[in-house]
Design an enzyme around this catalytic site. Sequence first.
Site, PDB file in Angstrom:
ATOM      1  N   SER A   1       0.788  -1.234   0.000  1.00  0.00           N
ATOM      2  CA  SER A   1       0.000   0.000   0.000  1.00  0.00           C
ATOM      3  C   SER A   1       0.817   1.279   0.000  1.00  0.00           C
ATOM      4  O   SER A   1       0.241   2.365  -0.113  1.00  0.00           O
ATOM      5  CB  SER A   1      -0.950  -0.001   1.190  1.00  0.00           C
ATOM      6  OG  SER A   1      -2.058  -0.826   0.912  1.00  0.00           O
TER       7      SER A   1
ATOM      8  N   SER B   1      -9.913   1.140   2.311  1.00  0.00           N
ATOM      9  CA  SER B   1     -10.426   0.310   1.225  1.00  0.00           C
ATOM     10  C   SER B   1      -9.518   0.401   0.012  1.00  0.00           C
ATOM     11  O   SER B   1      -9.298   1.483  -0.546  1.00  0.00           O
ATOM     12  CB  SER B   1     -11.842   0.750   0.842  1.00  0.00           C
ATOM     13  OG  SER B   1     -12.297   0.044  -0.298  1.00  0.00           O
TER      14      SER B   1
END
Length: 470
Positions: A128, A233
Amino acid sequence: MMQVRANRSLPARLARLRNPAAAVALCLACLATAAPVVTAAAAGPLETAPPPAGSLAAAPRWTAGPEWTAGPDRAALARDLDAVRDAGMYGAYASVRDGAAGWDGATGVADLDTGRPTRPGMEHRVGSVTKSFTAVAVLQQSAAGRIGLDTPIGAYLPDLVPGERGRRITVRMLMNHTSGIADYVPRAFPSLARGSAASLDEFRHRTLLPATLIGWGLDAPQVFAPGTDWSYSNTNYVLLGELLREVTGRDPEEVITRDVIRRAGLRHTYFPGTDPLIAGPHAKLYESFHGLIDPPRDFSEYDMTMAGTAGALISTPRDLNTFYRTLLRGGLLPAAQLREMRTTHPVTDDAGRVIAGYGLGIYTVDTPCGPAWGHDGSVWGAGTTALSSADGSRQFALGFNLGKYQLNDAEGRPVPHPVDAALDRLQTRALCGAGAPAPAPLPFAPPQADPREAPLVPPSLSSATGQRLR
Protein backbone atom coordinates in the site's frame (compact mmCIF):
# COMPACT_ATOMS: atom_id res chain seq x y z
CA MET A 1 -2.55 13.58 18.67
CA MET A 2 -1.98 10.45 20.68
CA GLN A 3 1.55 9.14 20.32
CA VAL A 4 1.78 6.12 18.03
CA ARG A 5 5.06 4.24 17.93
CA ALA A 6 4.43 0.53 17.43
CA ASN A 7 2.63 0.86 14.15
CA ARG A 8 2.95 -2.31 12.11
CA SER A 9 0.73 -2.18 9.01
CA LEU A 10 -1.38 0.76 10.11
CA PRO A 11 -4.01 0.47 7.35
CA ALA A 12 -4.69 -3.19 8.11
CA ARG A 13 -4.76 -2.54 11.85
CA LEU A 14 -7.10 0.43 11.50
CA ALA A 15 -9.38 -1.41 9.13
CA ARG A 16 -9.59 -4.20 11.66
CA LEU A 17 -10.79 -1.69 14.22
CA ARG A 18 -13.29 -0.01 11.94
CA ASN A 19 -14.55 -2.99 9.94
CA PRO A 20 -13.98 -6.29 11.78
CA ALA A 21 -15.89 -8.42 9.27
CA ALA A 22 -13.50 -7.61 6.43
CA ALA A 23 -10.33 -7.29 8.49
CA VAL A 24 -9.25 -10.92 8.20
CA ALA A 25 -8.82 -10.49 4.46
CA LEU A 26 -7.18 -7.09 4.35
CA CYS A 27 -3.62 -7.66 3.20
CA LEU A 28 -2.73 -4.61 1.11
CA ALA A 29 -3.02 -1.69 2.71
CA CYS A 30 -1.80 -3.07 5.15
CA LEU A 31 9.86 -8.53 14.06
CA ALA A 32 19.26 -11.23 23.03
CA THR A 33 20.51 -10.85 25.88
CA ALA A 34 23.80 -9.71 24.37
CA ALA A 35 24.37 -7.31 21.49
CA PRO A 36 25.30 -9.15 18.28
CA VAL A 37 28.70 -8.78 16.72
CA VAL A 38 28.57 -6.29 13.86
CA THR A 39 30.73 -6.62 10.80
CA ALA A 40 30.87 -3.64 8.46
CA ALA A 41 31.54 -3.92 4.76
CA ALA A 42 31.35 -1.58 1.82
CA ALA A 43 28.19 -1.98 -0.21
CA GLY A 44 28.84 -3.80 -3.44
CA PRO A 45 26.82 -5.81 -5.96
CA LEU A 46 23.94 -7.70 -4.42
CA GLU A 47 24.61 -11.38 -3.91
CA THR A 48 22.26 -13.72 -5.74
CA ALA A 49 24.20 -16.97 -5.38
CA PRO A 50 23.97 -19.08 -2.20
CA PRO A 51 26.85 -18.54 0.24
CA PRO A 52 29.29 -21.34 1.00
CA ALA A 53 27.99 -24.02 3.35
CA GLY A 54 28.14 -22.93 6.97
CA SER A 55 28.72 -19.29 6.11
CA LEU A 56 25.39 -17.86 7.30
CA ALA A 57 26.49 -17.22 10.87
CA ALA A 58 29.59 -15.41 9.68
CA ALA A 59 27.88 -13.39 6.94
CA PRO A 60 27.84 -9.60 7.42
CA ARG A 61 24.46 -8.64 8.80
CA TRP A 62 24.58 -5.07 7.61
CA THR A 63 26.53 -3.05 5.12
CA ALA A 64 26.91 0.66 4.61
CA GLY A 65 27.56 2.45 1.36
CA PRO A 66 30.91 4.27 1.26
CA GLU A 67 29.23 7.65 0.66
CA TRP A 68 27.53 7.53 4.06
CA THR A 69 30.27 8.93 6.24
CA ALA A 70 28.29 11.06 8.71
CA GLY A 71 24.85 11.53 10.15
CA PRO A 72 22.99 8.50 11.55
CA ASP A 73 24.56 6.31 14.23
CA ARG A 74 25.30 3.42 11.91
CA ALA A 75 26.46 0.97 14.56
CA ALA A 76 23.39 1.58 16.72
CA LEU A 77 21.06 1.22 13.74
CA ALA A 78 22.80 -2.03 12.80
CA ARG A 79 22.29 -3.40 16.31
CA ASP A 80 18.63 -2.42 16.24
CA LEU A 81 18.16 -4.03 12.83
CA ASP A 82 19.84 -7.23 14.04
CA ALA A 83 17.45 -7.18 17.00
CA VAL A 84 14.55 -7.43 14.54
CA ARG A 85 16.08 -10.64 13.21
CA ASP A 86 16.77 -11.93 16.71
CA ALA A 87 13.12 -11.33 17.62
CA GLY A 88 12.01 -13.83 14.96
CA MET A 89 12.01 -12.01 11.61
CA TYR A 90 13.63 -13.99 8.80
CA GLY A 91 15.22 -11.04 7.02
CA ALA A 92 14.96 -7.25 6.77
CA TYR A 93 16.59 -4.39 4.88
CA ALA A 94 16.45 -0.72 5.77
CA SER A 95 17.61 2.70 4.70
CA VAL A 96 17.93 5.87 6.76
CA ARG A 97 18.60 9.34 5.39
CA ASP A 98 19.46 12.39 7.47
CA GLY A 99 20.10 15.43 5.31
CA ALA A 100 22.97 14.54 2.99
CA ALA A 101 24.05 11.52 5.03
CA GLY A 102 22.52 8.12 5.55
CA TRP A 103 22.82 4.41 6.13
CA ASP A 104 21.72 1.24 4.36
CA GLY A 105 21.56 -2.06 6.21
CA ALA A 106 20.33 -5.63 6.01
CA THR A 107 20.00 -8.55 8.40
CA GLY A 108 18.99 -12.20 8.37
CA VAL A 109 18.28 -14.47 5.44
CA ALA A 110 16.73 -13.93 2.04
CA ASP A 111 16.27 -17.65 1.37
CA LEU A 112 15.66 -20.19 4.12
CA ASP A 113 16.67 -23.15 1.96
CA THR A 114 20.09 -21.86 0.88
CA GLY A 115 20.88 -19.51 3.75
CA ARG A 116 21.52 -16.70 1.26
CA PRO A 117 21.75 -13.51 3.34
CA THR A 118 19.80 -10.35 2.71
CA ARG A 119 21.60 -7.36 1.24
CA PRO A 120 20.83 -3.63 1.26
CA GLY A 121 19.02 -2.46 -1.83
CA MET A 122 17.04 -5.62 -2.47
CA GLU A 123 13.87 -5.06 -4.47
CA HIS A 124 10.69 -5.65 -2.50
CA ARG A 125 6.91 -5.63 -2.94
CA VAL A 126 5.83 -2.51 -1.04
CA GLY A 127 2.06 -3.01 -1.02
CA SER A 128 0.00 0.00 0.00
CA VAL A 129 2.93 2.40 -0.15
CA THR A 130 1.79 2.41 -3.80
CA LYS A 131 -1.13 4.58 -2.71
CA SER A 132 1.15 7.55 -2.10
CA PHE A 133 2.44 7.31 -5.68
CA THR A 134 -1.08 7.03 -7.10
CA ALA A 135 -2.25 9.99 -5.02
CA VAL A 136 0.62 12.16 -6.28
CA ALA A 137 -0.32 11.40 -9.89
CA VAL A 138 -3.97 12.30 -9.20
CA LEU A 139 -2.94 15.55 -7.50
CA GLN A 140 -0.70 16.42 -10.44
CA GLN A 141 -3.70 16.07 -12.74
CA SER A 142 -5.71 18.18 -10.30
CA ALA A 143 -3.05 20.90 -10.47
CA ALA A 144 -3.36 20.77 -14.27
CA GLY A 145 -7.12 21.36 -14.00
CA ARG A 146 -8.17 17.92 -15.24
CA ILE A 147 -9.46 16.55 -11.89
CA GLY A 148 -11.51 18.32 -9.26
CA LEU A 149 -10.94 16.90 -5.79
CA ASP A 150 -14.51 17.68 -4.75
CA THR A 151 -16.06 16.57 -8.03
CA PRO A 152 -18.21 13.40 -7.82
CA ILE A 153 -16.41 10.36 -9.19
CA GLY A 154 -19.51 9.58 -11.26
CA ALA A 155 -18.82 12.67 -13.35
CA TYR A 156 -15.63 10.96 -14.58
CA LEU A 157 -16.51 7.25 -14.35
CA PRO A 158 -20.31 6.98 -14.70
CA ASP A 159 -20.14 3.40 -15.96
CA LEU A 160 -17.96 2.20 -13.07
CA VAL A 161 -19.69 4.14 -10.27
CA PRO A 162 -23.26 4.75 -11.47
CA GLY A 163 -26.28 6.17 -9.72
CA GLU A 164 -26.47 7.79 -6.30
CA ARG A 165 -23.03 6.65 -5.17
CA GLY A 166 -21.41 8.11 -8.23
CA ARG A 167 -23.10 11.43 -7.46
CA ARG A 168 -22.26 11.50 -3.73
CA ILE A 169 -18.70 10.10 -3.60
CA THR A 170 -16.03 12.65 -4.51
CA VAL A 171 -12.47 12.15 -5.64
CA ARG A 172 -11.28 13.42 -2.26
CA MET A 173 -13.36 10.78 -0.46
CA LEU A 174 -11.64 8.07 -2.46
CA MET A 175 -8.23 9.50 -1.64
CA ASN A 176 -8.76 9.79 2.13
CA HIS A 177 -10.87 6.63 2.54
CA THR A 178 -14.09 8.36 3.55
CA SER A 179 -16.05 7.04 0.55
CA GLY A 180 -17.63 4.14 2.44
CA ILE A 181 -16.92 1.80 -0.49
CA ALA A 182 -16.08 -1.69 0.76
CA ASP A 183 -12.70 -3.33 0.21
CA TYR A 184 -12.67 -5.87 -2.62
CA VAL A 185 -10.09 -8.13 -0.96
CA PRO A 186 -12.59 -10.44 0.82
CA ARG A 187 -14.17 -11.23 -2.54
CA ALA A 188 -10.78 -11.67 -4.20
CA PHE A 189 -9.67 -14.30 -1.65
CA PRO A 190 -12.86 -16.01 -0.46
CA SER A 191 -11.17 -18.83 1.46
CA LEU A 192 -9.99 -16.37 4.12
CA ALA A 193 -13.54 -15.95 5.40
CA ARG A 194 -13.54 -19.72 6.04
CA GLY A 195 -10.28 -19.61 7.98
CA SER A 196 -8.31 -21.08 5.08
CA ALA A 197 -5.43 -19.64 3.06
CA ALA A 198 -6.13 -21.93 0.08
CA SER A 199 -7.11 -19.10 -2.27
CA LEU A 200 -3.71 -17.45 -1.80
CA ASP A 201 -2.16 -20.44 -3.56
CA GLU A 202 -5.00 -21.04 -6.00
CA PHE A 203 -4.88 -17.51 -7.37
CA ARG A 204 -1.11 -17.03 -7.46
CA HIS A 205 -1.05 -16.65 -11.26
CA ARG A 206 -4.50 -15.16 -11.78
CA THR A 207 -4.71 -11.93 -13.77
CA LEU A 208 -7.48 -9.53 -12.72
CA LEU A 209 -8.84 -6.45 -14.48
CA PRO A 210 -9.38 -3.23 -12.48
CA ALA A 211 -13.08 -3.31 -13.39
CA THR A 212 -13.37 -6.73 -11.72
CA LEU A 213 -11.79 -5.48 -8.49
CA ILE A 214 -13.98 -2.37 -8.51
CA GLY A 215 -17.08 -4.45 -9.16
CA TRP A 216 -16.34 -6.66 -6.15
CA GLY A 217 -15.98 -3.60 -3.93
CA LEU A 218 -19.13 -1.90 -5.18
CA ASP A 219 -21.20 -5.09 -5.04
CA ALA A 220 -20.60 -5.30 -1.28
CA PRO A 221 -22.83 -3.25 1.04
CA GLN A 222 -21.79 0.37 1.54
CA VAL A 223 -19.84 0.54 4.82
CA PHE A 224 -21.27 3.98 5.73
CA ALA A 225 -22.77 7.00 4.00
CA PRO A 226 -20.15 8.83 1.90
CA GLY A 227 -18.14 11.36 3.88
CA THR A 228 -19.49 10.37 7.32
CA ASP A 229 -16.72 8.07 8.59
CA TRP A 230 -13.39 6.47 7.70
CA SER A 231 -12.64 2.93 6.50
CA TYR A 232 -9.55 1.75 4.63
CA SER A 233 -10.43 0.31 1.22
CA ASN A 234 -8.20 -0.78 -1.64
CA THR A 235 -11.16 -0.33 -4.00
CA ASN A 236 -10.76 3.44 -3.61
CA TYR A 237 -7.28 3.42 -5.11
CA VAL A 238 -8.09 1.07 -7.97
CA LEU A 239 -10.84 3.56 -8.85
CA LEU A 240 -8.29 6.38 -8.73
CA GLY A 241 -6.17 4.45 -11.21
CA GLU A 242 -9.13 4.28 -13.57
CA LEU A 243 -9.68 8.01 -13.04
CA LEU A 244 -6.11 8.60 -14.23
CA ARG A 245 -6.81 6.42 -17.26
CA GLU A 246 -9.94 8.45 -18.04
CA VAL A 247 -8.39 11.93 -17.84
CA THR A 248 -5.03 11.10 -19.49
CA GLY A 249 -6.02 8.45 -22.03
CA ARG A 250 -3.08 6.33 -20.85
CA ASP A 251 -2.62 3.32 -18.60
CA PRO A 252 -2.40 4.59 -15.01
CA GLU A 253 0.79 2.63 -14.34
CA GLU A 254 2.39 4.40 -17.29
CA VAL A 255 1.24 7.79 -15.98
CA ILE A 256 2.60 7.12 -12.50
CA THR A 257 5.89 5.86 -13.92
CA ARG A 258 6.35 8.91 -16.14
CA ASP A 259 5.12 11.66 -13.83
CA VAL A 260 6.08 10.36 -10.38
CA ILE A 261 8.69 7.60 -10.45
CA ARG A 262 10.92 9.05 -13.17
CA ARG A 263 10.42 12.62 -12.00
CA ALA A 264 11.62 11.62 -8.53
CA GLY A 265 14.69 9.95 -10.08
CA LEU A 266 13.90 6.48 -8.73
CA ARG A 267 15.96 3.69 -10.26
CA HIS A 268 14.46 0.52 -8.79
CA THR A 269 10.74 1.29 -8.54
CA TYR A 270 8.28 -0.14 -11.05
CA PHE A 271 4.93 -1.80 -11.65
CA PRO A 272 5.38 -5.49 -12.54
CA GLY A 273 2.19 -5.68 -14.63
CA THR A 274 1.21 -9.30 -15.18
CA ASP A 275 4.75 -10.58 -14.60
CA PRO A 276 4.64 -12.57 -11.34
CA LEU A 277 8.38 -12.26 -10.79
CA ILE A 278 10.45 -9.57 -9.08
CA ALA A 279 12.98 -8.50 -11.71
CA GLY A 280 15.99 -7.59 -9.56
CA PRO A 281 17.82 -9.22 -6.65
CA HIS A 282 15.29 -9.87 -3.90
CA ALA A 283 14.48 -11.92 -0.87
CA LYS A 284 11.94 -14.69 -0.89
CA LEU A 285 8.74 -13.53 0.79
CA TYR A 286 7.35 -15.93 3.39
CA GLU A 287 3.73 -15.72 4.50
CA SER A 288 2.47 -17.03 7.83
CA PHE A 289 -0.99 -15.41 7.90
CA HIS A 290 -1.03 -15.41 11.68
CA GLY A 291 -0.07 -19.08 11.90
CA LEU A 292 -2.64 -20.25 9.35
CA ILE A 293 0.22 -21.19 6.99
CA ASP A 294 2.59 -23.43 8.95
CA PRO A 295 5.39 -23.47 8.06
CA PRO A 296 5.31 -20.11 6.24
CA ARG A 297 5.51 -20.44 2.45
CA ASP A 298 7.27 -18.38 -0.19
CA PHE A 299 4.86 -16.04 -2.03
CA SER A 300 7.45 -13.86 -3.78
CA GLU A 301 6.14 -15.09 -7.16
CA TYR A 302 2.68 -13.56 -7.55
CA ASP A 303 0.55 -11.85 -10.20
CA MET A 304 -0.02 -8.47 -8.58
CA THR A 305 -2.87 -7.36 -10.82
CA MET A 306 -4.90 -8.21 -7.73
CA ALA A 307 -3.49 -4.96 -6.25
CA GLY A 308 -2.90 -2.65 -9.21
CA THR A 309 -2.67 1.06 -8.38
CA ALA A 310 -3.61 0.24 -4.79
CA GLY A 311 -0.59 -1.93 -3.98
CA ALA A 312 1.41 -3.53 -6.81
CA LEU A 313 4.62 -1.46 -6.80
CA ILE A 314 8.08 -2.96 -6.35
CA SER A 315 10.76 -0.68 -4.87
CA THR A 316 13.72 -0.49 -2.49
CA PRO A 317 14.09 1.25 0.87
CA ARG A 318 16.45 3.86 -0.57
CA ASP A 319 14.09 4.63 -3.45
CA LEU A 320 11.21 5.07 -1.01
CA ASN A 321 13.27 7.50 1.05
CA THR A 322 14.08 9.47 -2.09
CA PHE A 323 10.41 9.54 -3.07
CA TYR A 324 9.11 10.88 0.26
CA ARG A 325 11.99 13.31 0.59
CA THR A 326 11.29 14.71 -2.89
CA LEU A 327 7.54 14.81 -2.26
CA LEU A 328 7.61 16.53 1.13
CA ARG A 329 10.16 19.09 -0.04
CA GLY A 330 7.94 20.18 -2.92
CA GLY A 331 9.62 18.38 -5.80
CA LEU A 332 6.55 16.54 -7.11
CA LEU A 333 3.58 18.78 -6.36
CA PRO A 334 2.80 22.51 -6.24
CA ALA A 335 2.41 23.91 -2.73
CA ALA A 336 -1.40 24.00 -2.93
CA GLN A 337 -1.67 20.33 -3.84
CA LEU A 338 0.87 19.32 -1.19
CA ARG A 339 -1.27 21.12 1.39
CA GLU A 340 -4.31 19.18 0.17
CA MET A 341 -2.36 15.94 0.46
CA ARG A 342 -1.44 16.74 4.07
CA THR A 343 -4.97 17.73 5.09
CA THR A 344 -5.97 14.74 7.19
CA HIS A 345 -9.06 13.00 8.44
CA PRO A 346 -8.79 11.77 12.05
CA VAL A 347 -8.63 8.01 12.48
CA THR A 348 -9.82 6.67 15.83
CA ASP A 349 -9.78 3.32 17.58
CA ASP A 350 -12.82 1.66 19.14
CA ALA A 351 -12.40 3.79 22.27
CA GLY A 352 -12.60 6.98 20.22
CA ARG A 353 -8.92 7.86 20.61
CA VAL A 354 -7.27 9.53 17.62
CA ILE A 355 -4.36 7.32 16.60
CA ALA A 356 -3.44 8.76 13.20
CA GLY A 357 -4.43 11.26 10.56
CA TYR A 358 -5.02 10.05 7.00
CA GLY A 359 -4.55 12.56 4.21
CA LEU A 360 -4.66 12.00 0.46
CA GLY A 361 -2.57 8.84 0.05
CA ILE A 362 -0.34 9.65 2.99
CA TYR A 363 -0.79 9.48 6.75
CA THR A 364 0.76 11.07 9.80
CA VAL A 365 1.59 9.53 13.18
CA ASP A 366 3.33 10.95 16.21
CA THR A 367 6.85 9.91 17.20
CA PRO A 368 8.97 10.93 20.21
CA CYS A 369 10.51 13.66 18.03
CA GLY A 370 7.39 14.96 16.32
CA PRO A 371 4.99 13.94 13.57
CA ALA A 372 6.10 11.61 10.79
CA TRP A 373 4.51 11.28 7.36
CA GLY A 374 4.41 8.35 4.99
CA HIS A 375 2.68 5.03 4.42
CA ASP A 376 3.15 1.34 5.02
CA GLY A 377 2.12 -1.76 3.17
CA SER A 378 1.59 -5.48 3.42
CA VAL A 379 1.27 -8.13 0.74
CA TRP A 380 1.68 -11.87 0.96
CA GLY A 381 5.08 -12.46 2.59
CA ALA A 382 6.19 -8.84 2.73
CA GLY A 383 5.87 -5.84 5.00
CA THR A 384 7.05 -2.28 4.36
CA THR A 385 7.23 0.93 6.37
CA ALA A 386 8.29 4.29 4.91
CA LEU A 387 8.18 7.41 7.08
CA SER A 388 9.66 10.90 6.88
CA SER A 389 10.00 13.90 9.12
CA ALA A 390 7.46 16.61 8.32
CA ASP A 391 10.06 18.83 6.63
CA GLY A 392 11.48 15.99 4.53
CA SER A 393 14.91 16.20 6.13
CA ARG A 394 14.99 12.69 7.59
CA GLN A 395 13.60 9.40 6.21
CA PHE A 396 13.32 5.78 7.30
CA ALA A 397 12.23 2.87 5.09
CA LEU A 398 12.23 -0.82 5.88
CA GLY A 399 11.18 -4.06 4.19
CA PHE A 400 10.90 -7.49 5.79
CA ASN A 401 10.14 -10.95 4.44
CA LEU A 402 7.88 -12.76 6.93
CA GLY A 403 4.29 -11.64 6.57
CA LYS A 404 1.70 -11.56 9.39
CA TYR A 405 4.04 -13.16 11.86
CA GLN A 406 1.79 -12.50 14.87
CA LEU A 407 -0.62 -15.20 15.99
CA ASN A 408 -4.24 -14.17 16.52
CA ASP A 409 -6.16 -14.31 19.78
CA ALA A 410 -9.66 -15.76 20.15
CA GLU A 411 -11.19 -12.53 18.84
CA GLY A 412 -9.02 -12.44 15.73
CA ARG A 413 -6.64 -9.73 16.93
CA PRO A 414 -2.87 -10.21 16.50
CA VAL A 415 -1.08 -11.14 19.70
CA PRO A 416 1.83 -8.77 20.44
CA HIS A 417 5.08 -10.14 19.07
CA PRO A 418 8.70 -9.27 19.99
CA VAL A 419 9.29 -8.26 16.36
CA ASP A 420 6.89 -5.34 16.90
CA ALA A 421 8.92 -4.05 19.84
CA ALA A 422 12.18 -4.43 17.92
CA LEU A 423 10.78 -2.61 14.89
CA ASP A 424 9.52 0.12 17.20
CA ARG A 425 13.01 0.69 18.60
CA LEU A 426 14.58 0.74 15.14
CA GLN A 427 12.00 3.17 13.78
CA THR A 428 12.41 5.54 16.73
CA ARG A 429 16.19 5.62 16.41
CA ALA A 430 16.03 6.04 12.64
CA LEU A 431 13.61 8.96 12.75
CA CYS A 432 14.75 10.65 15.97
CA GLY A 433 18.50 10.02 15.93
CA ALA A 434 20.29 11.38 18.96
CA GLY A 435 16.93 12.59 20.29
CA ALA A 436 15.58 9.06 20.60
CA PRO A 437 14.69 8.04 24.16
CA ALA A 438 16.73 5.35 25.87
CA PRO A 439 15.24 2.05 24.71
CA ALA A 440 13.70 -0.37 27.20
CA PRO A 441 14.94 -4.00 27.26
CA LEU A 442 13.40 -6.12 24.55
CA PRO A 443 10.87 -8.70 25.81
CA PHE A 444 12.26 -11.86 24.26
CA ALA A 445 14.84 -14.56 24.79
CA PRO A 446 17.80 -15.35 22.49
CA PRO A 447 16.64 -17.05 19.27
CA GLN A 448 17.45 -20.51 18.04
CA ALA A 449 20.15 -20.74 15.42
CA ASP A 450 17.86 -21.73 12.54
CA PRO A 451 15.13 -19.10 11.98
CA ARG A 452 12.83 -21.80 10.59
CA GLU A 453 12.84 -23.45 14.03
CA ALA A 454 12.17 -20.27 16.03
CA PRO A 455 8.57 -20.05 17.30
CA LEU A 456 6.48 -17.20 15.93
CA VAL A 457 5.71 -16.27 19.54
CA PRO A 458 8.66 -17.13 21.81
CA PRO A 459 7.78 -18.84 25.12
CA SER A 460 9.20 -15.89 27.06
CA LEU A 461 6.51 -13.55 25.74
CA SER A 462 4.51 -12.61 28.82
CA SER A 463 0.95 -11.39 29.04
CA ALA A 464 2.27 -8.02 30.12
CA THR A 465 3.79 -7.58 26.69
CA GLY A 466 0.29 -7.18 25.36
CA GLN A 467 0.49 -3.61 26.57
CA ARG A 468 2.81 -2.89 23.65
CA LEU A 469 0.21 -3.50 20.96
CA ARG A 470 -1.53 -0.24 20.17
